[in-house]
Enzyme design. Structure first.
Site, short mmCIF file in Angstrom:
data_model
loop_
_atom_site.label_atom_id
_atom_site.label_comp_id
_atom_site.label_asym_id
_atom_site.label_seq_id
_atom_site.Cartn_x
_atom_site.Cartn_y
_atom_site.Cartn_z
N GLU A 192 0.82 -1.22 0.00
CA GLU A 192 0.00 0.00 0.00
C GLU A 192 0.85 1.26 0.00
O GLU A 192 0.59 2.21 -0.75
CB GLU A 192 -0.93 0.00 1.21
N ASP A 208 0.94 3.92 -3.08
CA ASP A 208 0.48 5.29 -2.90
C ASP A 208 1.56 6.30 -3.29
O ASP A 208 1.31 7.26 -4.02
CB ASP A 208 0.07 5.51 -1.44
N SER A 217 -7.80 3.05 -3.78
CA SER A 217 -6.57 3.51 -3.16
C SER A 217 -5.50 3.80 -4.20
O SER A 217 -4.42 4.30 -3.87
CB SER A 217 -6.05 2.50 -2.15
#
Length: 1018
Positions: free
Chosen positions: A652, A656, A912
């Site tokens: 993650e 990002d 996301s």
């Protein structure tokens, strides 16, 4: 005359003569006696006067002798100090001459150094083994203080332990320079009480200011506290005691006696992070500000009324033995004021021997591994408490029916109620400065200006302070003006709240917390002043997206060396060609200007908020930049906040950071990790705490991305008898978190949050949404917040693979088998392709803001979009609140994302991916805004909805798709919303056309400048 008469006459005369003679004798005797008395009195007066003279002479002689002894002792001490200084200088010179054959030339131009260089100067000698401490440390003395002043200012090196380990597995230490004020013992500015962390050393901390005091028989050295990046203060004394700091480079423990002449240096420090001398009260004003994280200080320690109580002559020890035995029964002594210190008084014994002070330890009153014996009286409460029915939310499990150990630690928050008038005033101002039609647009506030409006409730604060003092809590810390963090033992918490705590374990991470599943009743004296609490019966509910990610090329396929060319190593594994969406495509598809080729502002910044132990790895980011041939800058040390373990990077975080950095490599990128080192409260990760902490920092990025979410219903998601009281607590949590988001927006900070990958249904609540059996929708927070920009997800159909502008060579490499997408048709995320759908719908808690009412009404009024072949269908109105805050606001691609993890190419999908894409776009928009108005865009939503109305082509309208399906499950019975013309609860206003957005923003801001007379000038 007869014979008888004559006889009587003679007899009378004889008696008269005898009487006269007797009277004369009496008078003479009385005169003699009086003379004797006068003589005795005179002699007595003379003797008394002589005695008084003798006494006065004795006292004068005693005073002279005492003064001589003190002067002689002071003279001898001064001689010893001179000898020590000369010896240290000789050793330094000998060692330096031996190593380099040159003399030390002291560079005394401290004022020209930057504050960061003053505070944090690392070199190769900062990480050494303990054995190296046997050699004298290189240091410089400009001259010895020979002034008549009782105070001198200098500095000393302090070595703070790093959270990471060096290559040899040892703890590493960073060198920091702290200002030091040296006083003579008689002029010591502090009167106590003091906190002793190490009874065996002459080091204490002033309890009220947290300044550390290192003392000898003649001098004291005062050191200001360390202030970490979150505003928490730590005394150097407690950091040394907890082995988080040392005066030695190796981090070795202190050895008594401490010769401070070895550490004290005469040069004073200057800079914005260096505290000033407190000329009125002595010591320093404030502390040394650093970028360090939190430290865990949990032991109980001793309080002392003064530092003189440290040394007790041996001859007096036996007299005090019985009183010391009695002191052991006094388990705790309440502090006189509320602060971070509260300690027990262990039994001690000092013996003075030739000016060297030795400490003999006996049985301490409190052992760290033993449960506390505190027995506070429970507070009264009229609250009707009940046991909640249900079970903790996944993944928390109660792994023991036995209560938690009494000496285990619990940290909880009390959030104080605020003045509703001040809150209303602040919110009114928020909507003015974020409204593009207002004359006050972009007039951002500072932290101090915001805090001046939201003044603390003094009555509530004082009531809670009295309660804290009454309960004898061990550790109390104030965060801002309206939140109190309290650390207690399980025993204290159980008695205080009349409940039983149990251990719960997170089945995913293995983390253990101590909670009660009962209702919590606060005592009457504070219940009316507390808005809500955290850390007692709440559980971490944060989720991250169920990322559909997989390794497409193994880590052995790439050479991670920092060379200019990328070597792809041939492997025998079968490699399937997989489509990738790379930043070069996003720039073309969304009409994004090239940040590195345009004259954009260099002062923009962007960042990610990570949870659940997600870590960043610099090597992966560098490889990502090399493969895509982008000039991405690695994150600097001071932009990594919280604990980070580069040996265990997470998908993650790298995903990002890669998305936003790829779009705007010129921006400074930040990483925040909500970890125990970022927030050591043990409360469990939640959005309120991290937003609160961000509002304690002055320097934070201008745009932040959140790819995590939790159900709006809070604890109601895990209990079967959720009533108004429980739901009210969840609403208060969201309301106060929104307040912290609002305060960030008022500072010009933009927050973007993923709307979620669970469609309209949301995460599982009481087992309902596992197979679309839920009777209502469960929206996800903070994507539903009215003070955050919510981002939905889209995907591409009919993809085309042609040459991209500035296409990297990896797109053409047959061995890598990377198919770089160049075009396609954009639709809402489809369950069949990604296993998830774009989160969207309506909040059950927050009212619909005025900026979106028009577009929401239009969505329900139009029965069919002109671009759609099917009539619009709505889910049953009983499943959602049509008048709640509608989300998402915008959307972006959330499929086939490109990233690198542990040296391997990875691909993933979800909202996301969309949120950090928007972060990179907003940082570019900010760059243009700063060039025009010298201000960022801040909270975006009023601007975005106005832009969609005034400039429809600024957004690409997504009219195909829906969000009926859940993450990982879909069937005909699943309900949701359809994509439609203009705004819809699937993709919001649509995806961006950045070029047209920039043109619109330039026109708007230039017009505002003319109307407000160049309001950007400061």
């Amino acid at each position: 005359m007869s014979v008888d008469d004559k006889y009587h006459k003679d007899e009378f005369e004889l008696q008269h003569m005898v009487t006269n003679e007797h009277q004369q004798e009496t008078v003479a005797e009385m005169t003699a006696q009086e003379h004797r008395l006068k003589t005795i009195s005179s002699r007595t007066y003379g003797v008394s006067k002589t005695k008084i003279k003798i006494v006065y002479a004795g006292l004068l002689l005693l005073f002279i002798v005492s003064g001589g002894i003190i002067a002689l002792d002071y003279y001898r001490t001064a001689q010893v100090n001179d000898a020590n200084i000369e010896k240290e200088q000789d050793e330094t010179k000998m060692l330096h001459d031996w190593e380099s054959g040159k003399n030390i030339v002291m560079d005394n131009k401290m004022s020209e150094m930057k504050t960061s260089q003053q505070l944090e100067q690392l070199d190769e000698d900062d990480n050494v083994e303990n054995k190296s401490e046997r050699l004298p440390q290189l240091r410089s003395y400009a001259h010895r203080d020979r002034s008549s002043s009782s105070k001198s200012i200098g500095h000393m090196n302090t070595y703070i332990r790093s959270k990471n380990r060096d290559d040899g597995g040892r703890r590493s230490y960073q060198r920091f320079r702290f200002p030091v004020a040296r006083y003579s013992r008689r002029d010591m500015p502090f009167k106590g009480p003091f906190v002793s962390f190490m009874p065996w050393t002459p080091i204490v901390a002033d309890r009220s200011t947290k300044q550390t005091i290192i003392y000898s028989k003649t001098e004291v050295y005062v050191i200001p506290p360390l202030i970490n990046t979150y505003g928490d203060s730590y005394s150097i004394a407690e950091l040394i005691a907890s082995k988080d700091a040392s005066l030695y480079r190796s981090g070795g423990p202190l050895v008594d006696p401490i010769h401070m002449n070895r550490f004290f240096q005469r040069q004073s420090l200057t800079g914005p992070n260096i505290p000033m001398i407190n000329s009125r009260h002595g010591g320093f004003k404030g502390g040394v500000r650093t970028n360090l994280g939190s430290f865990s200080i949990s032991k109980p320690y001793e309080t002392r009324p003064n530092i003189d109580s440290t040394y007790e002559p041996e001859e007096n020890e036996d007299k005090k033995e019985s009183s010391q035995e009695q002191e052991q029964e006094n388990k705790y002594q309440p502090a006189s004021n509320v602060n971070n210190y509260y300690y027990k008084r262990p039994r001690k014994r000092f013996v003075a021997l030739n000016s060297v002070y030795l400490l003999y330890l006996r049985k301490p009153v409190h052992r760290p591994n033993e449960p506390s014996k505190i027995k506070p009286q429970p507070s009264t409460t009229k609250c009707q408490k009940r046991v909640l029915k249900g079970s903790p939310p996944h993944p928390w499990q109660k792994f023991s029916s036995e209560p938690s150990q009494s000496n285990e630690s619990i940290t909880f928050y009390l959030i104080i109620k605020q003045d509703p008038t001040a809150r209303k005033k602040l919110e009114s101002l928020f909507w003015k400065i974020t409204n593009p039609d207002s004359s006050e647009y972009q007039q951002w506030l500072t932290r101090s200006q915001i805090n001046a409006i939201l003044k603390p409730n003094t009555e509530a604060l004082n009531a809670i302070k009295r309660w804290i003092k009454q309960e004898f809590f061990t550790f109390v810390n104030f965060i801002g003006d309206d939140t109190i963090k309290i650390t207690v033992t399980v025993e204290q918490a159980s008695k205080c709240f009349s409940t039983e705590f149990h251990p719960y374990k997170n089945s995913n991470t293995g983390q253990t917390i101590h909670r009660t599943f009962d209702d919590i009743c606060l005592p009457d004296e504070i219940s009316e002043h507390v808005e809500f609490h955290l850390g007692l019966n709440d559980f971490q509910l944060i989720h991250k997206k169920p990322s559909k990610s997989h390794e497409t090329i193994p880590s052995t396929a790439f050479d991670e060396s920092p060379s200019d060319t990328t070597t792809i190593v041939t492997t025998t594994d079968a490699i399937v060609t997989i489509p990738y969406i790379i930043p070069q495509f996003l720039k073309k598809y969304y009409n994004i200007p090239e940040a590195s080729k345009n004259d954009l502002s260099s002062v923009v910044s962007q960042g990610v908020l990570e949870f659940l132990g997600e870590y960043y790895r610099e090597q992966d980011l560098l490889l990502y930049a090399k493969l895509l041939e982008l000039p991405i800058k690695p994150l600097t040390k001071n932009h990594i906040r919280g604990y980070n373990n580069q040996s265990d990077p997470s998908f993650e975080t790298m995903f990002d950071i890669g998305q936003m950095s790829g779009l705007n490599p010129s921006a400074d990128t930040w990483y925040f990790n909500y970890d125990k080192y970022f927030n050591d409260s043990g409360v469990g990760e939640n959005f309120f705490s991290i937003a609160l902490l961000l509002n304690q920092l002055d320097d934070i990025p201008q745009v932040l991305s959140i790819s995590y979410y939790e159900p709006e219903t809070g604890i109601c998601s895990s209990v079967s008898d959720c009533d108004n009281k429980i739901m009210s607590a969840s609403k208060k949590y969201i309301d106060r978190t929104n307040l912290e988001f609002m305060k960030l927006g008022m500072r010009g900070i933009t927050l973007l949050a993923a709307s979620g990958d669970f469609g309209a249904n949301g995460v599982e609540v009481n087992g309902e949404t596992g197979n679309c059996t839920n009777k209502v929708f469960y929206p996800l927070y903070p994507g539903t917040s009215s003070f955050v920009t919510s981002v939905g997800g889209t995907e591409l159909t009919n993809m085309i693979y042609e040459t991209l502008p500035d296409q990297p060579s990896i797109c053409l490499d047959k061995i890598a088998s990377v198919a770089c997408v160049s075009d396609g048709d954009e639709v809402a995320l489809n369950f069949n392709d990604t296993g998830s759908t774009s989160g969207g719908g309506f909040s059950t808690v927050m009212a619909q803001p005025s900026y979106q009412k028009d577009v929401v009404n239009r969505y329900f009024q139009e029965s069919q979009c002109q671009n759609s072949e099917l009539p619009k269908e709505y889910p049953p109105s009983s499943m959602y609140n049509r008048h709640g805050r509608a989300f998402p606001d915008v959307a972006a691609l959330g499929v086939n994302g490109f990233t690198v993890l542990n040296g391997a190419l990875r691909q993933a999908s979800g909202t996301s991916m969309a949120a950090p894409i928007w972060v990179g776009i907003v940082s570019i928009l900010n760059s243009y805004s700063i060039n025009i108005t010298n201000r960022t865009l801040g909270f975006l939503n009023p601007l975005l909805y106005k832009m969609a109305k005034d400039c429809p082509k600024c957004f690409k309208d997504i009219t195909s798709g829906d969000n009926r399906c859940e993450a990982g499950f879909c069937s005909d019975q699943c309900k949701g919303f359809q994509a439609s013309c203009s705004w819809d609860p699937v993709t919001g206003l649509g995806t961006p056309n950045v070029g047209k957005m920039l043109k619109y923003i330039k026109t708007l801001l230039q017009k505002k400048m003319k109307e407000t007379n160049n309001y950007h000038e400061e």
